[in-house]
Design a protein around this motif. Structure first.
Motif, short mmCIF file in Angstrom:
data_model
loop_
_atom_site.label_atom_id
_atom_site.label_comp_id
_atom_site.label_asym_id
_atom_site.label_seq_id
_atom_site.Cartn_x
_atom_site.Cartn_y
_atom_site.Cartn_z
N UNK A 155 -20.25 -14.93 9.86
CA UNK A 155 -21.41 -14.69 10.77
C UNK A 155 -21.56 -13.15 11.07
N UNK A 156 -20.90 -12.25 10.30
CA UNK A 156 -21.11 -10.82 10.41
C UNK A 156 -22.43 -10.53 9.64
N UNK A 157 -22.94 -9.28 10.31
CA UNK A 157 -24.25 -8.92 9.75
C UNK A 157 -25.27 -9.55 10.31
N UNK A 158 -25.22 -10.34 11.40
CA UNK A 158 -26.24 -10.95 11.97
C UNK A 158 -26.56 -10.57 13.55
N UNK A 159 -26.17 -9.41 13.88
CA UNK A 159 -26.31 -8.70 15.04
C UNK A 159 -25.75 -9.71 16.26
N UNK B 194 -22.51 -9.68 17.14
CA UNK B 194 -21.55 -8.63 18.30
C UNK B 194 -22.46 -8.45 19.04
N UNK B 195 -23.61 -7.81 19.05
CA UNK B 195 -24.39 -7.34 20.01
C UNK B 195 -24.98 -8.18 21.02
N UNK B 196 -25.24 -9.63 20.80
CA UNK B 196 -25.51 -10.63 21.50
C UNK B 196 -24.14 -10.80 22.56
N UNK B 197 -23.25 -10.92 21.83
CA UNK B 197 -21.89 -11.38 22.70
C UNK B 197 -21.64 -10.30 23.60
N UNK B 198 -21.49 -9.04 23.30
CA UNK B 198 -21.30 -7.84 23.92
C UNK B 198 -22.29 -7.65 25.42
N UNK B 199 -23.41 -8.08 24.67
CA UNK B 199 -24.69 -7.99 26.09
C UNK B 199 -24.33 -9.02 27.08
N UNK B 200 -23.92 -10.27 26.74
CA UNK B 200 -23.73 -11.41 27.66
C UNK B 200 -22.34 -11.05 28.26
N UNK B 201 -21.53 -10.59 27.52
CA UNK B 201 -20.02 -10.29 28.30
C UNK B 201 -20.41 -9.08 29.41
N UNK B 202 -21.07 -8.14 28.83
CA UNK B 202 -21.47 -7.12 29.84
C UNK B 202 -21.96 -7.53 31.07
N UNK B 203 -23.24 -8.32 30.78
CA UNK B 203 -23.80 -9.17 31.94
C UNK B 203 -23.04 -9.76 32.89
N UNK B 204 -22.23 -10.55 32.38
CA UNK B 204 -21.18 -11.60 33.02
C UNK B 204 -20.06 -10.39 34.13
N UNK B 205 -20.00 -9.51 33.38
CA UNK B 205 -18.85 -8.52 34.07
C UNK B 205 -19.71 -7.99 35.06
N UNK C 252 -19.08 -24.74 14.75
CA UNK C 252 -18.29 -23.77 14.00
C UNK C 252 -18.14 -22.47 14.95
N UNK C 253 -16.90 -22.02 14.89
CA UNK C 253 -16.76 -20.83 15.82
C UNK C 253 -17.42 -19.73 15.06
N UNK C 254 -18.05 -18.72 15.92
CA UNK C 254 -18.85 -17.57 15.24
C UNK C 254 -18.41 -16.33 15.90
#
Length: 195
Positions: free
Chosen positions: A81-85, A87-98, A54-56
């Motif tokens: 899947x909102x309200x489960x933090x 977005x922060x995990x996605x943002x952190x990984x995207x930021x680390x990748x960049x 399932x896409x989250x």
């Protein structure tokens, strides 16, 4: 996880989720095509979150100004899947990748969302004037789909509803990305250099 070709099947739901979120918020958003997001996935410039099959959630990376500036864009979490933090995990990984791929690039964000501003601040971004962001015309054309583009035009690209935020790598330590992702990036870079 860093998205790969097996995740291309999610592109339509990603685009639909982004579009619906923009309608709910009453804001514009840079319109992206199916091909555009597929390319980001193939180039290891995207992060996807799944719950089973399932896409989250999703985000991608864009480079500007001859890779002197990088943006992490299109951050979206499916309503289920909102309200489960997530977005922060996605943002952190995207930021680390960049940071891993372009360690000397400045990473910036334009956002009107308080949650994204808070995540950016936690990562080390600082609020800046638009003059401190890229002058790459291709980036600014992405604002054309926003309902507030008239403000951006009227102020000669000095101000808008969004807040500009910038991460300067000279002020921070390097990021860490798993070795298998680094190996994949090296393969992609080699392929691009052969073209």
């Amino acid at each position: 996880m860093v998205a790969d070709e097996s995740h291309e099947k999610y592109v339509d739901i990603i685009l639909d989720t982004i579009s619906e979120a923009a309608k709910v918020r009453g804001t514009g958003i840079a319109k992206r095509t199916h091909e555009y997001l597929t390319t980001k996935i193939r180039e290891a410039k995207a992060v996807i979150a799944l719950c089973g099959e399932d896409f989250a959630g999703f985000s991608y990376i864009e480079t500007w100004g001859n890779k002197q500036y990088v943006t992490t864009s299109g951050l979206i979490v499916h309503p289920k899947y909102r309200g489960l933090h997530l977005a922060k995990r996605i943002k952190d990984l995207t930021f680390s990748l960049a940071r891993t791929r372009w360690p000397e690039a400045k990473i910036f964000s334009l956002t009107s969302g308080a949650a994204v501003m808070q995540m950016n601040t936690q990562l080390g971004y600082k609020p800046v004037t638009f003059a401190e962001l890229t002058d790459d015309e291709a980036f600014w054309r992405g604002c054309e789909g926003c309902v507030n583009v008239d403000i951006l035009r009227r102020t000669e690209r000095k101000y808008c509803i969004c807040t500009g935020m910038l991460f300067d790598p000279e002020e921070h330590l390097p990021a860490k990305i798993p070795q298998e992702v680094l190996d994949r990036i090296k393969r992609i870079d080699k392929q691009e250099n052969r073209k």
